[in-house]
Design a protein around this motif. Sequence first.
Motif, PDB file in Angstrom:
ATOM      1  N   ARG A  43       7.597   4.996   8.339  1.00 50.16           N
ATOM      2  CA  ARG A  43       6.491   5.639   7.636  1.00 50.16           C
ATOM      3  C   ARG A  43       5.202   4.849   7.845  1.00 50.16           C
ATOM      4  O   ARG A  43       5.224   3.621   7.890  1.00 50.16           O
ATOM      5  N   GLU A  44       4.067   5.539   7.942  1.00 54.88           N
ATOM      6  CA  GLU A  44       2.792   4.860   8.124  1.00 54.88           C
ATOM      7  C   GLU A  44       2.334   4.231   6.810  1.00 54.88           C
ATOM      8  O   GLU A  44       2.457   4.824   5.739  1.00 54.88           O
ATOM      9  N   MET A  45       1.814   3.020   6.909  1.00 53.49           N
ATOM     10  CA  MET A  45       1.214   2.373   5.749  1.00 53.49           C
ATOM     11  C   MET A  45      -0.151   2.992   5.481  1.00 53.49           C
ATOM     12  O   MET A  45      -0.964   3.145   6.400  1.00 53.49           O
ATOM     13  N   THR A  46      -0.414   3.328   4.213  1.00 50.57           N
ATOM     14  CA  THR A  46      -1.706   3.897   3.836  1.00 50.57           C
ATOM     15  C   THR A  46      -2.243   3.196   2.595  1.00 50.57           C
ATOM     16  O   THR A  46      -1.593   2.314   2.014  1.00 50.57           O
ATOM     17  N   ALA A  47      -3.413   3.659   2.172  1.00 54.06           N
ATOM     18  CA  ALA A  47      -4.045   3.086   0.978  1.00 54.06           C
ATOM     19  C   ALA A  47      -3.174   3.236  -0.251  1.00 54.06           C
ATOM     20  O   ALA A  47      -3.232   2.402  -1.167  1.00 54.06           O
ATOM     21  N   ASN A  48      -2.351   4.248  -0.285  1.00 58.50           N
ATOM     22  CA  ASN A  48      -1.468   4.456  -1.432  1.00 58.50           C
ATOM     23  C   ASN A  48      -0.525   3.275  -1.631  1.00 58.50           C
ATOM     24  O   ASN A  48      -0.239   2.869  -2.768  1.00 58.50           O
ATOM     25  N   ASP A  49      -0.052   2.693  -0.537  1.00 61.89           N
ATOM     26  CA  ASP A  49       0.838   1.534  -0.621  1.00 61.89           C
ATOM     27  C   ASP A  49       0.089   0.310  -1.137  1.00 61.89           C
ATOM     28  O   ASP A  49       0.630  -0.479  -1.917  1.00 61.89           O
ATOM     29  N   VAL A  50      -1.143   0.149  -0.688  1.00 62.35           N
ATOM     30  CA  VAL A  50      -1.954  -0.988  -1.140  1.00 62.35           C
ATOM     31  C   VAL A  50      -2.240  -0.862  -2.640  1.00 62.35           C
ATOM     32  O   VAL A  50      -2.143  -1.845  -3.391  1.00 62.35           O
ATOM     33  N   VAL A  51      -2.593   0.339  -3.074  1.00 65.14           N
ATOM     34  CA  VAL A  51      -2.876   0.568  -4.486  1.00 65.14           C
ATOM     35  C   VAL A  51      -1.637   0.269  -5.339  1.00 65.14           C
ATOM     36  O   VAL A  51      -1.717  -0.367  -6.390  1.00 65.14           O
ATOM     37  N   PHE A  52      -0.479   0.727  -4.870  1.00 60.91           N
ATOM     38  CA  PHE A  52       0.756   0.460  -5.599  1.00 60.91           C
ATOM     39  C   PHE A  52       1.025  -1.045  -5.694  1.00 60.91           C
ATOM     40  O   PHE A  52       1.349  -1.573  -6.765  1.00 60.91           O
ATOM     41  N   THR A  53       0.897  -1.744  -4.560  1.00 58.57           N
ATOM     42  CA  THR A  53       1.201  -3.170  -4.513  1.00 58.57           C
ATOM     43  C   THR A  53       0.346  -3.957  -5.495  1.00 58.57           C
ATOM     44  O   THR A  53       0.862  -4.728  -6.325  1.00 58.57           O
ATOM     45  N   PHE A  54      -0.967  -3.791  -5.409  1.00 58.88           N
ATOM     46  CA  PHE A  54      -1.856  -4.594  -6.249  1.00 58.88           C
ATOM     47  C   PHE A  54      -1.960  -4.042  -7.670  1.00 58.88           C
ATOM     48  O   PHE A  54      -2.267  -4.791  -8.600  1.00 58.88           O
ATOM     49  N   GLY A  55      -1.676  -2.756  -7.821  1.00 58.20           N
ATOM     50  CA  GLY A  55      -1.668  -2.196  -9.168  1.00 58.20           C
ATOM     51  C   GLY A  55      -0.622  -2.836 -10.048  1.00 58.20           C
ATOM     52  O   GLY A  55      -0.813  -2.978 -11.267  1.00 58.20           O
ATOM     53  N   GLN A  56       0.488  -3.277  -9.446  1.00 57.53           N
ATOM     54  CA  GLN A  56       1.525  -3.924 -10.241  1.00 57.53           C
ATOM     55  C   GLN A  56       1.063  -5.271 -10.785  1.00 57.53           C
ATOM     56  O   GLN A  56       1.541  -5.726 -11.830  1.00 57.53           O
ATOM     57  N   MET A  57       0.123  -5.916 -10.091  1.00 56.27           N
ATOM     58  CA  MET A  57      -0.362  -7.211 -10.559  1.00 56.27           C
ATOM     59  C   MET A  57      -1.252  -7.088 -11.800  1.00 56.27           C
ATOM     60  O   MET A  57      -1.509  -8.087 -12.476  1.00 56.27           O
ATOM     61  N   ILE A  58      -1.744  -5.889 -12.086  1.00 59.78           N
ATOM     62  CA  ILE A  58      -2.554  -5.687 -13.294  1.00 59.78           C
ATOM     63  C   ILE A  58      -1.833  -4.781 -14.296  1.00 59.78           C
ATOM     64  O   ILE A  58      -2.419  -4.346 -15.285  1.00 59.78           O
ATOM     65  N   ASP A  59      -0.559  -4.522 -14.031  1.00 54.50           N
ATOM     66  CA  ASP A  59       0.273  -3.747 -14.952  1.00 54.50           C
ATOM     67  C   ASP A  59       0.878  -4.708 -15.969  1.00 54.50           C
ATOM     68  O   ASP A  59       1.671  -5.581 -15.603  1.00 54.50           O
ATOM     69  N   PRO A  60       0.533  -4.582 -17.265  1.00 48.71           N
ATOM     70  CA  PRO A  60       1.052  -5.514 -18.276  1.00 48.71           C
ATOM     71  C   PRO A  60       2.580  -5.532 -18.348  1.00 48.71           C
ATOM     72  O   PRO A  60       3.169  -6.539 -18.753  1.00 48.71           O
ATOM     73  N   GLY A  61       3.209  -4.466 -17.935  1.00 51.34           N
ATOM     74  CA  GLY A  61       4.659  -4.401 -18.025  1.00 51.34           C
ATOM     75  C   GLY A  61       5.392  -4.992 -16.839  1.00 51.34           C
ATOM     76  O   GLY A  61       6.622  -5.070 -16.858  1.00 51.34           O
ATOM     77  N   PHE A  62       4.649  -5.425 -15.805  1.00 49.33           N
ATOM     78  CA  PHE A  62       5.294  -5.971 -14.614  1.00 49.33           C
ATOM     79  C   PHE A  62       5.166  -7.488 -14.616  1.00 49.33           C
ATOM     80  O   PHE A  62       4.068  -8.028 -14.759  1.00 49.33           O
ATOM     81  N   LEU A  63       6.291  -8.177 -14.475  1.00 50.51           N
ATOM     82  CA  LEU A  63       6.299  -9.638 -14.477  1.00 50.51           C
ATOM     83  C   LEU A  63       6.357 -10.170 -13.059  1.00 50.51           C
ATOM     84  O   LEU A  63       7.194  -9.740 -12.257  1.00 50.51           O
ATOM     85  N   SER A  64       5.463 -11.083 -12.738  1.00 44.25           N
ATOM     86  CA  SER A  64       5.437 -11.716 -11.426  1.00 44.25           C
ATOM     87  C   SER A  64       4.764 -13.081 -11.561  1.00 44.25           C
ATOM     88  O   SER A  64       3.784 -13.221 -12.295  1.00 44.25           O
ATOM     89  N   PRO A  65       5.271 -14.096 -10.864  1.00 46.63           N
ATOM     90  CA  PRO A  65       4.623 -15.409 -10.899  1.00 46.63           C
ATOM     91  C   PRO A  65       3.254 -15.424 -10.238  1.00 46.63           C
ATOM     92  O   PRO A  65       2.528 -16.413 -10.351  1.00 46.63           O
ATOM     93  N   PHE A  66       2.886 -14.323  -9.558  1.00 39.68           N
ATOM     94  CA  PHE A  66       1.624 -14.286  -8.834  1.00 39.68           C
ATOM     95  C   PHE A  66       0.517 -13.552  -9.580  1.00 39.68           C
ATOM     96  O   PHE A  66      -0.599 -13.422  -9.070  1.00 39.68           O
ATOM     97  N   LYS A  67       0.808 -13.051 -10.764  1.00 40.24           N
ATOM     98  CA  LYS A  67      -0.193 -12.266 -11.476  1.00 40.24           C
ATOM     99  C   LYS A  67      -1.446 -13.078 -11.785  1.00 40.24           C
ATOM    100  O   LYS A  67      -2.553 -12.542 -11.842  1.00 40.24           O
TER     101      LYS A  67
END
Length: 517
Positions: A108-132
Amino acid sequence: MTRRALRIAWSLGFGIWVLGLCAACSSPQAATPRGAIVLGVRTGPNNTDPRLANDETSERVGQLVFNTLLDIGDDLRLKPMLAERLDNPDPLTYIATLRRGVKFHDGREMTANDVVFTFGQMIDPGFLSPFKGAYRSLKSVRALDDYHVVFALKEPFTAFPNQLAGPLPVIPAGSGPDFGAHPIGTGPYKFVRYDVDDNLVLTSFADYFDGPPKNGGIVMKVLPDDTMRGLELRKGSIDLVINDLPPDIVHQFEGKDFHIAKSPGLDYSYIGINMLDPVLKDVRVRHAIGYAIDRHAIVEYLRRGLARPATGLIPSQAWAYEPDIFQFTYDPNRARQLLDEAGYKDPDGDGPLPRLQLSLNVGNAEEVRLQATVIQQQLRDVGIDLDVRSYEFATMYADVIKGNFQMFGLQWVGGAMVDPDILRRVFYSTQTPPAGFNRGHYSNPQVDRLLELAGTATTEAERKKYYGEAQKIFAEDAPYISIWNRTNVAVARPALSGLHLNATSDFAALKDVIKTG
C-alpha cells in the motif's frame, strides 16, 4: 583501581576469551533468506512496535524496518527522508511535503493519512508511549491532501523538525496494539519473524523507495555472551558485529582476515543517580563519586582506546555542545574531602570499614560487569562500599523505569543526543517516566526555565546559548556521572563489502553492504 590492576582486569577478560575458544559449541544456524547478512547482537528487541520500543536493539530493528519523515546526515544535520521538504510559514506551523510512491511492505502507498495517524497518537491522552514527551509542543496534525501534512504547535518550538527525524517513524494508519507481532514499515527490510531471544529475521524490500538493498536480508542472531559472539564471527556462523564486541575481543581480530571499521561515535556511558535518595541528594556525595572514577584509565585499559572520556549527554560533534563546563578529574583526595564535608568520616583511619554504602544496578553483559567492577574498586579506594547488582537487561531496565535504584549504569545510543532537546526529555522536572526519561527525578527550576527558553528561541544561536547554560548547571549538579563516548567499531567477515559507519552507527546503512559467497 590502579593502572596495574586495570591491566590485570583486561588480562582476565582475555583469559575468558581464550578459555571460550576451547570450550565453545554453537547451535545450528536458523534458516535465513538467501544472501542475508547474519548480524550478532547482545540482546533481542524488547518491543518491535516503534511506538513503544526504547531499548537499543529495538531501535536498531526500527532503523531497518521503518523510516522517519526526516533523517540525520553524516554531518549530524537534518536531511529529507519520507518528507521531501519541510516548510515553516509561521512559528506555529510546519508543513511536510511527502514523497510520492513510497510503499509500505504490504504494497500500500504511504500517504498523509498514515502520518496523521502516527503523530496523532502522540497527542492522544489515551495512548501511552515513552516518546510522547518529544511531542509535547504538538497541538494538532492534519492532512491537506494525500501528500501534505500540517503540524500545528501550541507554542514556538524550533527543535520540532528534529522530532520528525526520530524517535517516531511512520506506521500504517489503524495499526493496533498487536502491531509489534508483525510490524509493517516503509524501510529497506521487511519483518519475517522473531524467535524470542534467538533470531529476528528480515528480508529485503524490493520496492524500497531509495533502491532495494544490495543483500538478501538481515538476520539478528541473539548471542548474550561476549565470547560466543566473537567465536561465532570467527567460525563464520555470523557475518558481522557492530558495537557489540568488547574491546579486548575486537583486539583479537586486528591484523586477521577480517574487516574492521571505526568511527568517532556518540554512544554515551554514564551512571544515573536517584536524586530522591537521602544519601545521593547531597551534591557533595555525587561529586565525590565523580572525582573517584578514573575515566582515562577505563578508556585506556578497559576500552583499549576505543572511546573518549565524556563530558555530558550532548556529544562533542553536535552543534549544541558546550565545551566550557565543569568536568571531573581523577582526584581521590578531593573525593575523600567531600565525603568528610558531607558527614561521612573515615571510621577507622583508612581501614577496612567503609564511610558509606551504595548500590549500582547494571546489566549482565561481561563488558558492563567488568566496568562496574572497576568503578566498584575505585569507589572503595575513597571509602565507598559499592554493591554492584547485575541483572538480565530487561529486568534491570524495568527497575530503572520504576525508580528502583540508587544508581544505575546505562548507555544512550545512536542519534538520540544529536538533538539538544534530549536535555529537556532527560532533565526537565516533569519528564519522569512514562512521559519522559528523567528517571532519577532531577529537578532544578533554573534548568527548567533555560530549557523552556531554548525550546522557544527563534535562532540557532539563541538555542545554543540557553542549552549551553543548562549544560553548565547539569555538570555541576551531577544527576549523571559521565564515563565515556564510544568509538563505533564493526567487525565483519571478508565476504562483506561496502560497510559504512557514521557517528550514529545507523543500521539502515546495512542496505548498501554486499555479501559474496
